[in-house]
Design a protein around this motif. Structure first.
Motif, PDB file in Angstrom:
ATOM      1  N   PHE A 140     -52.970  -1.380   7.273  1.00 46.73           N
ATOM      2  CA  PHE A 140     -52.657  -2.650   7.022  1.00 46.73           C
ATOM      3  C   PHE A 140     -52.734  -2.909   5.624  1.00 46.73           C
ATOM      4  CE2 PHE A 140     -53.699  -7.107   6.554  1.00 46.73           C
ATOM      5  CZ  PHE A 140     -52.246  -7.813   6.650  1.00 46.73           C
ATOM      6  N   ALA A 141     -53.737  -2.358   5.052  1.00 43.49           N
ATOM      7  CA  ALA A 141     -54.291  -2.820   3.707  1.00 43.49           C
ATOM      8  C   ALA A 141     -53.121  -2.190   2.781  1.00 43.49           C
ATOM      9  CB  ALA A 141     -55.658  -2.335   3.392  1.00 43.49           C
ATOM     10  N   ALA A 142     -52.519  -0.902   3.108  1.00 44.34           N
ATOM     11  CA  ALA A 142     -51.546  -0.218   2.141  1.00 44.34           C
ATOM     12  C   ALA A 142     -50.164  -1.381   2.468  1.00 44.34           C
ATOM     13  CB  ALA A 142     -51.314   1.087   2.963  1.00 44.34           C
ATOM     14  N   TRP A 143     -50.039  -1.836   3.441  1.00 44.98           N
ATOM     15  CA  TRP A 143     -48.803  -2.688   3.883  1.00 44.98           C
ATOM     16  C   TRP A 143     -48.945  -3.774   3.050  1.00 44.98           C
ATOM     17  CZ3 TRP A 143     -48.618  -7.604   6.007  1.00 44.98           C
ATOM     18  CH2 TRP A 143     -47.225  -8.095   6.398  1.00 44.98           C
ATOM     19  N   LEU A 144     -50.122  -4.655   3.020  1.00 44.68           N
ATOM     20  CA  LEU A 144     -50.656  -5.939   2.108  1.00 44.68           C
ATOM     21  C   LEU A 144     -50.344  -5.450   0.660  1.00 44.68           C
ATOM     22  CD1 LEU A 144     -51.154  -8.808   2.616  1.00 44.68           C
ATOM     23  CD2 LEU A 144     -53.612  -8.101   2.446  1.00 44.68           C
ATOM     24  N   PHE A 145     -50.883  -4.314   0.190  1.00 43.35           N
ATOM     25  CA  PHE A 145     -50.918  -4.153  -1.019  1.00 43.35           C
ATOM     26  C   PHE A 145     -49.440  -3.521  -1.527  1.00 43.35           C
ATOM     27  CE2 PHE A 145     -55.542  -4.362  -0.761  1.00 43.35           C
ATOM     28  CZ  PHE A 145     -55.705  -5.019  -2.048  1.00 43.35           C
ATOM     29  N   ARG A 146     -48.722  -3.173  -0.603  1.00 40.56           N
ATOM     30  CA  ARG A 146     -47.246  -2.874  -1.206  1.00 40.56           C
ATOM     31  C   ARG A 146     -46.686  -4.111  -1.580  1.00 40.56           C
ATOM     32  NH1 ARG A 146     -43.872   1.160   2.951  1.00 40.56           N
ATOM     33  NH2 ARG A 146     -45.128   2.844   2.672  1.00 40.56           N
TER      34      ARG A 146
END
Lengths: 192, 643
Positions: free
Chosen positions: A83-89
């Motif tokens: 999720f962190a990667a998604w949000l930081f995208r």
């Protein structure tokens, strides 16, 4: 007014044991989304602060990121993408769009002058220390965008190499190698 | 004692950290983790999560204005209000522009019911009533700021973190094309790329020359459905978003191998913006003849396939010059096939009409109600507030459109058999149609957006004017499957071609050369809708096959659509024109014209389709799918006394 992210600060570098359930809940319940934003707000803000010139821009973009995330979270599916990667995208896209929209912007090397005032009793915040940090900020500002982005993701946002890899769409080895090169370059310049 | 910095960055420092690297990491950590979000920011996001459902329309979400979500006590004192400031500046930017936008609803037969007071009254009595959503959703105003404003669906995918970031670059002759992002699912493919020219030059635009190709690993070409580019900013680069059909037979969760290629680039260099004489391109060769006769048709430069040098075309006195940059630019890449079902272009958040598309609406009143309901919902989802509605004739609607937009769009209602249809004009505040998302200076100045809705045959068709068509939405109404296909008339291709040319000349187009009629054939509406998203492909007349004429040639259409010249850059660019005629009554009538600068290969999907017989077979196989009929005999022919 209390700082509602106090709890998140303590946890924002922590694990994601409950995150999957939290994300699933957030897709249905905005209250659960509130827990997510508490967890990620400081990291998103710090990351964006490292990408843009002013605090106001960072705050503005942070709002935008969470609005977009709230709108788009129903599209998020856990298929191995943290999720962190998604949000930081989303945050990266916002920062990139802002940079494209507002170029030329204030040079990043002006940022250190605008940083928060430092505590007087902090031994690391001596005049010499501030000068060193300012110089480091200038060096970071001179980096190309990709390198600066990786540094911001790893240090300001606190993402793991794996999360960065997912966020930027590069292999973990490539991310690790580029970060190592960047640090090596900064080290040589910093100690000149 | 373990150094916390060494622990925290063990992945970078390793087990045996470099002694000089540790202090650097410590300082980096201090520098980059120090900023803390201001209190007001946390409070606002906290409020946001409490007050907004997760279904906030994404296209609107980025421009949410915060006042509506503040606590009753008002905004936090002293807190920065960047979004609000931006909103206000936009309002200021509008200046004297009429706050209202005009929306035209083509509602064919409403007058009969209204004048006779028979049947339910159309919902024009809803004047001033705005959908509830309007009060919740603030304005989304202004020209596009980024390429993502061109396509809300792509924006949703991009914002949601779907697709893959590629950042593949190639440079030829100082021009760099970077393929930045790609998205694929079973319905569509998006690519996002940027083009940058040499830094010491100023360009009005840079585009791929002769189109671009996106092919699968086995060479299947994906149909280019459309795209758009954001105008070059001070950076000198242009962002482009391309929309393609899906790669065939892809499965969610897998990957698709794609190849992006274009022969080269064409840049329009702005010479006026340069301080002095432009620096010659290092390996340029002269292109076009430098003499132009007054009034003569300008020959337009094209990149030759085997070109190896930059070709510069400049006519004396012109403030621009064309620069053809040979490539090729080619990229092979892999994109994940996403399983998410993205919303449908253009407005995924339009509430479903209360009338089911499957419902049989026999009366014009019902159709009008549905049309207006849909229009209000659509406008509401765009952030607009409907403030009034009124009825007018088609002729009056055309005049209104001309007054606002400076040109007549080919509004045509074949179901009224050439008679004036009735139009519901809706005035709506805070409405900016997706069509404005073109690089169109005149659009920015325009104060009016036009939508037509045709309910005259129990079907609804809307289209936004003020730029190009922004999309179509059709609700087939009427008794299903009761009308046999009509085959008792013949189509004379010469007549159709003549009609097409007449339409062009009457509309003010300048035909530079004898256009080639590449294609004239009947198609099902379903085929057109599936394959030609950019076509305004609604033939309300009985849901019969539409007759399509595709012309290729150099046609200046700048007098037809006000936004088009700026969108195309160059007032004499060859225009490939597809005209759609409604032939179902045996009388050729123009439903609408589609103007595009796309390459003829874009029509390959149409050209490759089978003849009418195949369409019939397809129709039988998909009986009840979307080919609903309403008997022509049931249609009301209006007669308001107009000649």
């Amino acid at each position: 007014m209390g700082l509602v992210w106090d709890a998140a600060v303590a946890d924002d570098m922590g694990g994601t044991g409950d995150e999957r359930a939290l994300v699933a809940a957030a897709r249905e319940d905005t209250a659960a989304f509130g827990l997510l934003y508490q967890r990620y707000l400081p990291r998103i803000y710090r990351y964006l602060r490292a990408r843009v010139a002013t605090e106001d821009d960072a705050a503005d973009l942070t709002q935008q990121v969470f609005i977009q995330a709230l709108a788009a979270i129903s599209h998020y599916q856990d298929r191995g993408l943290p999720f962190a990667a998604w949000l930081f995208r989303i945050a990266r896209n916002a920062a990139t769009d802002a940079a494209r929209r507002h170029r030329p912007t204030v040079s990043w090397d002006q940022v250190p002058e605008q940083r928060h005032p430092t505590a007087p009793d902090d031994p690391s915040r001596t005049v010499l220390g501030r000068e060193a940090l300012d110089r480091l900020g200038q060096l970071i500002g001179a980096l190309d965008e990709d390198k600066r982005d990786l540094l911001a993701l790893r240090i300001a946002a606190g993402l793991s190499i794996r999360e960065i890899s997912a966020a930027v769409g590069k292999s973990e080895a490539a991310v690790r190698k580029q970060l190592a090169r960047t640090l090596q370059m900064l080290k040589e310049q910093y100690h000149d | 004692m373990t150094d916390p910095i060494v622990d925290r960055y063990h992945d970078l420092l390793g087990d045996d950290p470099d002694e000089e690297l540790v202090p650097l990491m410590r300082d980096l950590d201090t520098l980059l983790t120090e900023p803390a979000p201001p209190a007001w920011l946390s409070q606002r996001i906290h409020d946001l999560s409490r007050t907004h459902p997760t279904s906030v329309p994404n296209a609107l979400a980025t421009d949410l204005e915060w006042d509506a979500h503040d606590e009753p006590g008002g905004p936090i004192i002293g807190a920065p209000q960047p979004l609000r400031s931006r909103f206000r500046s936009w309002i200021h930017h509008l200046g004297g522009m009429a706050a209202a936008a005009v929306v035209l609803l083509l509602v064919g037969t409403v007058v009969a019911a209204i004048l006779s007071n028979q049947g339910p009254e159309p919902s024009t009595g809803n004047a001033g009533r705005a959908p509830d959503r309007v009060n919740q959703l603030p304005a989304r105003l202004g020209p596009p700021e980024t390429v993502w404003d061109l396509n809300s669906v792509a924006r949703t995918a991009y914002d949601a973190g779907l697709g893959t970031h590629l950042n593949l670059s190639q440079e030829h002759h100082g021009f760099t094309l970077t393929l930045r992002w790609a998205y694929a699912d079973t319905e569509r493919t998006f690519i996002y790329y940027t083009i940058e020219g040499p830094p010491d030059r100023v360009f009005n635009t840079i585009s791929v020359e002769s189109g671009l190709e996106l092919t699968t690993a086995n060479g299947q070409s994906l149909h280019h459905q459309g795209g758009g580019g954001a105008v070059p900013g001070s950076s000198g680069s242009i962002d482009v978003l391309g929309s393609f059909t899906a790669a065939p037979d892809v499965e969610p969760g897998t990957e698709v191998q794609l190849r992006f290629s274009t022969l080269g680039l064409m840049a329009v260099e702005n010479l006026e913006m340069l301080a002095g004489t432009p620096v010659p391109y290092p390996d340029a060769v002269e292109g076009m003849p430098s003499v132009r006769h007054q009034g003569a048709r300008r020959e337009f430069p094209r990149l030759r396939e085997n070109a190896t040098h930059v070709h510069v075309y400049h006519y004396p006195g012109d403030p621009i010059q064309y620069v053809l940059v040979p490539g090729p630019f080619e990229f092979s890449f892999t994109a994940p096939v996403e399983s998410e079902t993205l919303p449908t272009f253009p407005t995924p958040d339009v509430p479903a009409p209360s009338v089911s598309p499957d419902a049989a609406l026999a009366t014009a009143d019902q159709a009008n109600e549905a049309a207006i309901e849909y229009a209000e919902a659509w406008l509401g989802a765009q952030g607009a507030a409907v403030t009034s509605t009124e009825l007018m004739t088609l002729e009056a609607a055309l005049e209104t459109q001309q007054a606002y937009a400076g040109s007549r769009m080919p509004i045509w209602n074949p179901s009224s058999r050439g008679k004036p249809a009735w139009v519901v004009r809706i005035t709506a505040e805070r409405f900016v149609p997706p069509a404005w998302a073109h690089p169109c200076p005149s659009c920015e100045e325009a104060s009016v957006a036009l939508i037509t809705l045709d309910a005259s045959t129990g079907g609804i068709f809307w289209s936004a004017a003020g730029g190009e068509e922004s999309g179509t939405q059709v609700f087939p109404l009427g008794p299903q499957g009761t009308q046999p296909e009509r085959t008792d008339f013949e189509i004379d291709e010469a007549v159709m071609r003549e009609a097409a040319l007449n339409y062009l000349s009457q509309s003010g187009a300048i035909i530079g050369a004898e256009p080639e009629m590449l294609h004239a054939r009947r198609y099902s509406l379903g085929d057109l809708r599936r394959n030609g998203r950019n076509f305004a492909n609604y033939s309300p007349t009985c849901w019969r096959p539409t007759y399509v004429v595709i012309l290729f040639g150099e046609i200046d259409v700048s007098r037809i659509q006000p936004g088009l010249p700026a969108a195309i850059e160059g007032d004499h660019e060859p225009i490939y024109l597809a005209l759609l005629f409604d032939q179902t009554e045996g009388v050729p009538g123009i439903v609408t014209g589609h103007l595009s600068s796309v390459d003829r290969s874009d029509f390959a999907h149409l050209l490759d389709q089978g003849p009418v017989t195949e369409y019939r077979r397809s129709l039988e196989e998909s009986a009840g799918d979307e080919y609903d009929y309403i008997p022509c005999e049931d249609m009301i022919v209006l007669d308001d006394g107009a000649p």
